[in-house]
Structure formats: C-alpha cells, structure tokens
Design a protein around this motif. Structure first.
Motif, PDB file in Angstrom:
ATOM      1  N   HIS A  55      59.869 -81.033  70.816  1.00 19.60           N
ATOM      2  CA  HIS A  55      59.301 -81.796  71.916  1.00 19.60           C
ATOM      3  C   HIS A  55      58.073 -81.042  72.425  1.00 19.60           C
ATOM      4  O   HIS A  55      58.082 -79.806  72.476  1.00 19.60           O
ATOM      5  N   PRO A  56      57.017 -81.753  72.808  1.00 18.55           N
ATOM      6  CA  PRO A  56      55.793 -81.082  73.248  1.00 18.55           C
ATOM      7  C   PRO A  56      56.001 -80.060  74.366  1.00 18.55           C
ATOM      8  O   PRO A  56      55.298 -79.043  74.405  1.00 18.55           O
ATOM      9  N   TYR A  57      56.974 -80.288  75.250  1.00 23.10           N
ATOM     10  CA  TYR A  57      57.202 -79.331  76.334  1.00 23.10           C
ATOM     11  C   TYR A  57      57.725 -77.993  75.809  1.00 23.10           C
ATOM     12  O   TYR A  57      57.695 -76.975  76.500  1.00 23.10           O
ATOM     13  N   ASN A  58      58.181 -77.990  74.562  1.00 21.18           N
ATOM     14  CA  ASN A  58      58.699 -76.770  73.943  1.00 21.18           C
ATOM     15  C   ASN A  58      57.649 -76.082  73.068  1.00 21.18           C
ATOM     16  O   ASN A  58      57.987 -75.216  72.267  1.00 21.18           O
ATOM     17  N   SER A  59      56.394 -76.442  73.231  1.00 21.86           N
ATOM     18  CA  SER A  59      55.350 -75.990  72.301  1.00 21.86           C
ATOM     19  C   SER A  59      55.225 -74.476  72.248  1.00 21.86           C
ATOM     20  O   SER A  59      55.082 -73.887  71.173  1.00 21.86           O
ATOM     21  N   GLU A  60      55.276 -73.816  73.422  1.00 17.60           N
ATOM     22  CA  GLU A  60      55.116 -72.359  73.434  1.00 17.60           C
ATOM     23  C   GLU A  60      56.263 -71.675  72.720  1.00 17.60           C
ATOM     24  O   GLU A  60      56.052 -70.752  71.927  1.00 17.60           O
ATOM     25  N   LYS A  61      57.474 -72.114  72.997  1.00 20.59           N
ATOM     26  CA  LYS A  61      58.644 -71.517  72.334  1.00 20.59           C
ATOM     27  C   LYS A  61      58.593 -71.775  70.829  1.00 20.59           C
ATOM     28  O   LYS A  61      58.950 -70.914  70.025  1.00 20.59           O
ATOM     29  N   VAL A  99      46.088 -79.719  71.689  1.00 24.60           N
ATOM     30  CA  VAL A  99      44.865 -80.387  71.246  1.00 24.60           C
ATOM     31  C   VAL A  99      45.127 -81.894  71.187  1.00 24.60           C
ATOM     32  O   VAL A  99      46.038 -82.332  70.470  1.00 24.60           O
ATOM     33  N   PRO A 100      44.368 -82.697  71.916  1.00 25.99           N
ATOM     34  CA  PRO A 100      44.554 -84.153  71.850  1.00 25.99           C
ATOM     35  C   PRO A 100      44.371 -84.658  70.421  1.00 25.99           C
ATOM     36  O   PRO A 100      43.473 -84.212  69.697  1.00 25.99           O
ATOM     37  N   CYS A 101      45.231 -85.586  70.034  1.00 29.56           N
ATOM     38  CA  CYS A 101      45.168 -86.147  68.681  1.00 29.56           C
ATOM     39  C   CYS A 101      45.636 -87.597  68.766  1.00 29.56           C
ATOM     40  O   CYS A 101      46.818 -87.895  68.558  1.00 29.56           O
ATOM     41  N   SER A 212      51.871 -86.944  65.434  1.00 28.96           N
ATOM     42  CA  SER A 212      51.757 -85.488  65.335  1.00 28.96           C
ATOM     43  C   SER A 212      51.404 -84.877  66.689  1.00 28.96           C
ATOM     44  O   SER A 212      50.665 -85.468  67.486  1.00 28.96           O
ATOM     45  N   THR A 213      51.916 -83.681  66.916  1.00 30.51           N
ATOM     46  CA  THR A 213      51.484 -82.833  68.026  1.00 30.51           C
ATOM     47  C   THR A 213      50.672 -81.690  67.437  1.00 30.51           C
ATOM     48  O   THR A 213      51.082 -81.065  66.461  1.00 30.51           O
ATOM     49  N   VAL A 214      49.511 -81.419  68.041  1.00 28.69           N
ATOM     50  CA  VAL A 214      48.605 -80.398  67.511  1.00 28.69           C
ATOM     51  C   VAL A 214      48.454 -79.272  68.523  1.00 28.69           C
ATOM     52  O   VAL A 214      48.213 -79.520  69.707  1.00 28.69           O
ATOM     53  N   LEU A 215      48.593 -78.043  68.041  1.00 26.00           N
ATOM     54  CA  LEU A 215      48.504 -76.857  68.887  1.00 26.00           C
ATOM     55  C   LEU A 215      47.502 -75.886  68.275  1.00 26.00           C
ATOM     56  O   LEU A 215      47.642 -75.493  67.119  1.00 26.00           O
ATOM     57  N   VAL A 242      52.313 -80.552  64.031  1.00 26.22           N
ATOM     58  CA  VAL A 242      53.756 -80.778  63.970  1.00 26.22           C
ATOM     59  C   VAL A 242      54.075 -82.254  63.772  1.00 26.22           C
ATOM     60  O   VAL A 242      53.596 -83.108  64.529  1.00 26.22           O
ATOM     61  N   ASP A 243      54.862 -82.555  62.740  1.00 29.90           N
ATOM     62  CA  ASP A 243      55.428 -83.893  62.566  1.00 29.90           C
ATOM     63  C   ASP A 243      56.874 -83.834  63.064  1.00 29.90           C
ATOM     64  O   ASP A 243      57.750 -83.276  62.386  1.00 29.90           O
ATOM     65  N   PRO A 244      57.163 -84.383  64.249  1.00 34.33           N
ATOM     66  CA  PRO A 244      58.499 -84.226  64.829  1.00 34.33           C
ATOM     67  C   PRO A 244      59.570 -85.039  64.109  1.00 34.33           C
ATOM     68  O   PRO A 244      60.762 -84.735  64.245  1.00 34.33           O
ATOM     69  N   PHE A 245      59.182 -86.065  63.360  1.00 30.56           N
ATOM     70  CA  PHE A 245      60.158 -86.906  62.672  1.00 30.56           C
ATOM     71  C   PHE A 245      60.577 -86.295  61.340  1.00 30.56           C
ATOM     72  O   PHE A 245      61.763 -86.245  61.009  1.00 30.56           O
ATOM     73  N   LYS A 246      59.626 -85.816  60.572  1.00 26.79           N
ATOM     74  CA  LYS A 246      59.964 -85.135  59.319  1.00 26.79           C
ATOM     75  C   LYS A 246      60.437 -83.711  59.553  1.00 26.79           C
ATOM     76  O   LYS A 246      60.997 -83.083  58.662  1.00 26.79           O
TER      77      LYS A 246
END
Length: 263
Positions: A55-61, A99-101, A212-215, A242-246
């Motif tokens: 989940h995006p809120y967990n990005s740092e961890k 990063v917005p995507c 995707s979520t991009v960091l 990050v592809d959260p589904f795959k």
C-alpha cells in the motif's frame, strides 16, 4: 540499537526475477539510441517479487525492506568508476520520494509540437548558449527556468514519471550525441514507460488507469549516501516501480557518465 532494530524491522521479503527482460534492453534500435546518448552500459532494470500486499502508505517501510533484503543486496549493482559493483556496506536509511504516475497516453507532450521548440519537420530548433555551443530549445526548456518555453509544462506535469523519463533521455549521459529530431526521444520514452508501468482497464467504464506506484529512492550506509551514487547528480537516479497486483517491483537505475560505445 534496539530502537534501530525496531525502525528497520523487515516487513517485506523479495526474490529476484531474472527471467523478466524488459524490451527496451533487448531491442537493437533502442540500444543503439542509448549508446548514442551515452547511457548504454549505465542503465539497468532489475525486477523482484515480494511476499505481501503493498500500500502506498507503506512506501518507506517497503523501500527500507528492499535495500536490506539479502536477496536484493546480493543481486543489486551500482556503477562506480565505470564498473558495476555490489553495495559494500549495509543500508541504514532510505529517502523516498513518491513520483506521480497517472498518464496513459503521450498527449502530455502535445504542447512541444506547437510552442516553437520544433520546426514543422520535427527538427529541434537550435539556440545560442553561453556554456554549451551545441544547444537547442528542447534542452533549454527542460533544464532552464528562464527559458521562454519553460512554462509550456507546469510543475505537476514535470513531476510525472512520463515527463521525467523523457527528460532523462533528452539530457542523456556525459558524451551524449543529441538528436536533430524529436521522434527518437518520444518513441523511446513511450517504450520505457510501457515496459515499466502497469495499467488496468475498468470493465464497466473501459477507462484505462495506471496501477503502479513509483518511488524515487536514495539509500545511505554508515558513510553517507551510497545509492544510486555517492554524489548528487540529476542523471544518476533510481526508481522503484511497484505493481501491487502482481507483487512485482522493478528497480530502474542510471548512473551518469560515459556509456559504452559498442553493442
């Protein structure tokens, strides 16, 4: 030390996916362009699977776990002094920039074709510069805020991964041979974006959206910044995509310098 252990308790576990070969690193024409732009041999994309929901809120961890995972550490490489090396010290902290995507088409770049940066033929307009004798309006728009064309793209648009990829390719490496026309930059940006980003179609609305979520990441060891490079350089970068589904993540990396001259 107990506090440190708690701060960096690993919550995600990763496994390399060497079978995933992104097309931009296989296509001969794209490789020739990367060689021309002095990026070949300095650009990489490594994919991994991970073991639980992201989940995006967990990005740092997530990023901390990534750079401390033994399977990542043993396979991760960075470029130093023209050679690919492994991290030689444990990572103690990670800076993470979301990063917005959101873009699902190349329409973002439509203003380039009508603002005076290009000739009707698609050739990039040359311009005079105090420092760079071989300069053009495209690179000036991308890099210099006092360019008359800088405002063609706002801060929000410039923050998008799609725009960042385009800028990275246009600026290139240390001995970049710049293109006379816009098409190679646009087509290669599109290929990279399709390779790196996952989308899905809503079954009811048929609308396509990015999942995707991009960091953008920067890692530090006990001596300071260690990845993607010791010093700050805009063309030395690392993105976790990050592809959260795959449950896949791709580390897209480039180190500024002199690329290789042969395929």
């Amino acid at each position: 030390m107990a506090g440190d252990k708690c701060d960096f308790e690993q919550t995600f576990y990763f496994s390399p996916l060497p079978s995933i070969k992104l097309s931009f690193l296989q296509d001969r024409y794209t490789l020739q362009l990367l060689m021309k732009w002095s990026m070949l041999g300095r650009i990489s994309a490594q994919s991994y699977s991970f073991d639980q929901s992201f989940h995006p809120y967990n990005s740092e961890k997530f990023a901390q776990s990534f750079f401390r995972d033994p399977h990542v550490v043993s396979s991760l490489r960075k470029m130093e002094a023209g050679a690919w090396l492994h991290l030689d010290k444990p990572v103690v902290s990670v800076d993470v920039e979301p990063v917005p995507c959101t873009k699902v088409s190349m329409e973002l770049f439509d203003p380039i074709y009508s603002c005076g940066i290009l000739r009707p033929s698609g050739h990039v307009v040359k311009c005079l510069h105090d420092v760079y004798p071989d300069y053009d309006e495209l690179r000036q728009m991308l890099q210099e805020e006092d360019s008359e064309h800088y405002c063609v793209f706002g801060r929000e648009e410039r923050g998008e991964l799609l725009f960042r990829l385009f800028k990275h390719l246009c600026v290139g490496g240390e001995l970049c041979q710049y293109e006379e026309t816009i098409d190679p930059y646009i087509s290669t940006t599109k290929q990279l974006y399709k390779d790196l980003v996952s989308v899905q179609k809503d079954p009811e609305t048929k609308k396509i959206s990015v999942v995707s979520t991009v960091l953008k990441v920067c890692a530090y060891d006990e001596s300071g910044r260690c990845y993607p490079g010791r010093g700050e350089e805009e063309q030395t970068f690392a993105y976790l995509i990050v592809d959260p589904f795959k449950r896949h993540v791709t580390l897209f990396y480039h180190s500024y310098g002199v690329g290789t001259f042969t395929l």
